[in-house]
Design a protein around this motif. Structure first.
Motif, short mmCIF file in Angstrom:
data_model
loop_
_atom_site.label_atom_id
_atom_site.label_comp_id
_atom_site.label_asym_id
_atom_site.label_seq_id
_atom_site.Cartn_x
_atom_site.Cartn_y
_atom_site.Cartn_z
N CYS A 154 16.43 -25.50 -40.07
CA CYS A 154 15.05 -25.16 -39.71
C CYS A 154 14.72 -25.67 -38.31
N VAL A 164 16.96 -19.16 -43.48
CA VAL A 164 16.24 -19.30 -42.21
C VAL A 164 15.95 -17.92 -41.63
N ALA A 165 16.89 -17.00 -41.72
CA ALA A 165 16.66 -15.62 -41.23
C ALA A 165 15.50 -14.98 -41.98
N GLU A 219 16.70 -26.31 -35.83
CA GLU A 219 17.41 -25.53 -34.83
C GLU A 219 16.76 -24.18 -34.59
N ALA A 220 16.14 -23.62 -35.65
CA ALA A 220 15.50 -22.31 -35.54
C ALA A 220 14.05 -22.41 -35.08
N LYS A 227 12.06 -16.15 -40.79
CA LYS A 227 11.64 -15.58 -39.51
C LYS A 227 10.92 -14.25 -39.69
#
Length: 184
Positions: A68, A41-42, A70-71, A45
């Motif tokens: 995903c 996920v990082a 949550e992000a 981004k």
């Protein structure tokens, strides 16, 4: 703001291959990413936004889709049975990931509903119960066949307390056979 990035994932237990379409440049590329959802996920981004992700539902579960969400990243979990077969016969993780990204961009992915964690836990419990029932039936068949091969047949209703008592009164003198019976 451009059209963003479209990411297809071929997810396995120990590896994840990502196929990325950069809508701004039209470039398609792929790479291996860490299987843990935090690092993955990082990395998303860092891509040109908005980022849209797709992967096929499977044994790895829905943790990645929840991460995903949550992000704030749009993630679709695709129904594997509803994805049309690839035209080429060579199937690699990279090709599969890039193909998923293309299908997502074209809007040809049919999603499955991501269950809540408690729903997924209930599914796991039901599955474990069904597995245990199957294991019990296979064990009973193995024992029944072993006894039958040695001429031991119970006359009453099987798998009752009386049957259990009858089984406990049986024994074999042969070492290997005694071990097999005890295991059954």
């Amino acid at each position: 703001m451009g059209e963003g990035s479209w990411v297809g994932l071929d997810v396995h237990a120990r590896s994840v291959v990502a196929g990325v379409i950069d809508a701004g440049s039209g470039e398609v590329w792929s790479l291996r990413v860490a299987p843990g959802s935090g690092e993955t996920v990082a990395w998303w981004k860092t891509l040109p936004g908005p980022v849209r992700v797709v992967y096929e539902a499977g044994p790895t579960g829905y943790g990645l889709a929840r991460a995903c969400s949550e992000a704030g990243i749009d993630c679709v979990v695709a129904a594997p049975s509803r994805i049309r077969a690839a035209a080429d016969r060579v199937k690699t993780d990279r090709r599969e990931a890039e193909r998923l990204a293309r299908l997502l961009r074209l809007g040809e992915v049919i999603p499955v509903r991501v269950p809540e964690p408690h729903e997924e836990a209930a599914r796991d419990l039901v599955g474990a119960r069904e597995d245990a029932g199957g294991d019990l039936m296979r064990a009973r068949r193995r024992l029944w066949k072993l006894l039958l091969r040695h001429g031991l047949v119970y006359d009453g209703t099987a798998w009752t307390r009386a049957h259990d008592g009858w089984l406990r009164r049986r024994w074999f003198q042969s070492g290997p056979l005694a071990v097999v019976f005890d295991e059954c």
